[in-house]
Design a protein around this motif. Sequence first.
Motif, mmCIF file in Angstrom:
data_model
loop_
_atom_site.group_PDB
_atom_site.id
_atom_site.type_symbol
_atom_site.label_atom_id
_atom_site.label_comp_id
_atom_site.label_asym_id
_atom_site.label_seq_id
_atom_site.Cartn_x
_atom_site.Cartn_y
_atom_site.Cartn_z
ATOM 1 N N ALA A 8 0.796 -1.123 -0.033
ATOM 2 C CA ALA A 8 0.161 -0.300 0.070
ATOM 3 C C ALA A 8 0.779 1.242 -0.034
ATOM 4 O O ALA A 8 2.066 1.361 0.259
ATOM 5 C CB ALA A 8 -0.802 -0.102 1.291
ATOM 6 N N SER A 9 0.168 2.381 -0.370
ATOM 7 C CA SER A 9 0.857 3.777 -0.351
ATOM 8 C C SER A 9 -0.074 4.395 0.677
ATOM 9 O O SER A 9 -1.279 3.929 1.048
ATOM 10 C CB SER A 9 0.638 4.337 -1.482
ATOM 11 N N VAL A 10 0.491 5.462 1.129
ATOM 12 C CA VAL A 10 -0.259 6.307 2.248
ATOM 13 C C VAL A 10 -0.257 7.839 1.775
ATOM 14 O O VAL A 10 0.947 7.983 1.275
ATOM 15 C CB VAL A 10 0.283 6.114 3.613
ATOM 16 N N ILE A 11 -1.147 8.593 2.135
ATOM 17 C CA ILE A 11 -1.084 9.834 1.925
ATOM 18 C C ILE A 11 -1.232 10.915 2.840
ATOM 19 O O ILE A 11 -1.640 10.514 3.985
ATOM 20 C CB ILE A 11 -2.392 10.340 1.060
ATOM 21 N N HIS A 12 -0.308 11.715 2.908
ATOM 22 C CA HIS A 12 -0.140 12.602 4.302
ATOM 23 C C HIS A 12 -1.342 13.988 4.237
ATOM 24 O O HIS A 12 -1.526 14.334 2.935
ATOM 25 C CB HIS A 12 1.135 13.332 4.510
ATOM 26 N N CYS A 53 -0.838 22.735 -5.159
ATOM 27 C CA CYS A 53 -0.840 21.960 -3.977
ATOM 28 C C CYS A 53 -0.104 20.626 -4.068
ATOM 29 O O CYS A 53 0.101 20.068 -5.138
ATOM 30 C CB CYS A 53 -2.436 21.196 -3.815
ATOM 31 N N PHE A 54 0.627 20.122 -3.070
ATOM 32 C CA PHE A 54 1.679 19.018 -3.164
ATOM 33 C C PHE A 54 1.052 18.056 -1.914
ATOM 34 O O PHE A 54 1.042 18.738 -0.881
ATOM 35 C CB PHE A 54 3.035 19.203 -3.080
ATOM 36 N N ILE A 55 1.114 16.655 -2.236
ATOM 37 C CA ILE A 55 0.924 15.848 -1.111
ATOM 38 C C ILE A 55 1.988 14.821 -1.152
ATOM 39 O O ILE A 55 2.619 14.382 -2.235
ATOM 40 C CB ILE A 55 -0.558 15.046 -1.307
ATOM 41 N N SER A 56 2.163 14.180 -0.078
ATOM 42 C CA SER A 56 3.072 13.053 0.085
ATOM 43 C C SER A 56 2.148 11.878 -0.357
ATOM 44 O O SER A 56 1.479 11.432 0.693
ATOM 45 C CB SER A 56 3.835 13.077 1.184
ATOM 46 N N ASP A 57 2.502 11.338 -1.276
ATOM 47 C CA ASP A 57 1.613 9.868 -1.592
ATOM 48 C C ASP A 57 2.685 8.884 -1.706
ATOM 49 O O ASP A 57 3.162 8.526 -2.629
ATOM 50 C CB ASP A 57 0.762 10.111 -2.929
ATOM 51 N N HIS A 58 2.942 8.384 -0.798
ATOM 52 C CA HIS A 58 4.122 7.493 -0.379
ATOM 53 C C HIS A 58 3.894 6.136 -0.402
ATOM 54 O O HIS A 58 3.281 5.638 0.180
ATOM 55 C CB HIS A 58 4.777 7.907 1.088
ATOM 56 N N THR A 59 4.525 5.386 -1.386
ATOM 57 C CA THR A 59 4.759 4.067 -1.332
ATOM 58 C C THR A 59 5.368 3.456 -0.085
ATOM 59 O O THR A 59 6.604 3.598 0.120
ATOM 60 C CB THR A 59 5.593 3.817 -2.656
ATOM 61 N N ASP A 60 4.307 3.047 0.759
ATOM 62 C CA ASP A 60 4.837 3.186 2.119
ATOM 63 C C ASP A 60 5.212 1.754 2.601
ATOM 64 O O ASP A 60 6.196 1.514 3.408
ATOM 65 C CB ASP A 60 3.475 3.312 2.916
#
Length: 423
Positions: free
Chosen positions: A139-143, A298-305
């Motif tokens: 999964a990835s997660v978004i901040h 707008c920027f988001i951290s959509d991180h391969t987690d």
Amino acid sequence: MTRTLRMALLAGTAMSGMAMSGMAAAQDVTLTIESWRNDDLMIWQQQIIPAFEAAHPGIRVTFAPTAPAEYNAVLNSKLDAGSAGNLITCRPFDASLELFNKGQLADLTDLPAMENFSDVARSAWQTDDGAATFCVPMASVIHGFIYNRTAFEELGLEPPRTTDEFYALLEAIKEDGTYIPMAMGTADQWEAATMGYQNIGPTYWGGEEGRRALIAGEQSLTDEGWVEPLRQLARWRDYLGEGFEAQTYPDSQNLFTLGRAAIYPAGSWEIGVFGPQIEGAFEMGAFPPPVAAEGDTCFISDHTDIALGLNAASPHADAARTFLDWVGSPEFATLYANALPGFFSLNSAPVEMEDPLAQEFVSWRETCEPTIRSTYQILSRGTPNLENETWTASANVITGAETPEDAAARLQQGLDSWYQPQE
């Protein structure tokens, strides 16, 4: 019955018994999962593992997490000592790549389920040349920021769009006094970096463009785009409530779920954890990191987690590969994404999410530019480790133990000591 026939029958019975015994022994396997996710233990125990065990009798699975801040050190010690579990939850990029290069994670390139993932999804758990994949993407997660929607309605507040609106919001909550403006502590350090620095930072260093420029040596951690997020964190100090210096990650979670704090700097993984704890006490909402000024990107951290790998020294490699193949299936993707809303599946199979807050987070992909955490790829391969040093720096600027400028200079000095990018 002749003696020869009796002997043959006895031998056959013995061999059959041995085969049955061997089959039972082969099936009587318990796999242990090492993980840094210690707040979703019940979900693994009550939903994910039972689903696997029901379809795979004879293979039992135990989820054995370690506190997030301790996971890397504890896992490395266990692997070196030969006492680690069969399945290793993999952080993206460098930390797991190092384990693979040391021969502690097995090559999973030929695992059939790997075909269910795109090149992008696999990239966080591959060698630099892409020749070997060593963890199954999960999964990835978004901040962003989770907020108490009920508290906002009580106070007549709206989610902010810009940084100025963000601080005006925090000031209004503080002045009212009913709620702690934001629930975040610095005791565990990683929380300040992950939900603080990496949450708002892409807004100032320009997401992927800035991250790649840092790797290429075209930017420095002492440049304005990298120092400004630390200055912003220093401003958070006034809104975290009394005693935040001794406040741990579980403390912060409790402050928010008990309704004592209005805002929680978050990763989307909290959605599945918070929902059952709140149990209808109040409604939750979410807003993305505020932009510096109206009209900015707008920027988001959509991180391969998160992914799952195989301990190369596991005595139960076949059973572990069976579990990993299931983790790579569409069945697991749907189960995991809905059992843990906020962990967005990396499987190519479409997953329909049921949780509205998870849908809110993932909707930001339509209006914001995605990036990943700045320290995870390449830049944490040496000593000092930039990821871990960023934990300390983020916590220090919040407590006031270090100025943003001094913290940035120290981080860059540490990086310069071992990393010289190719011109």
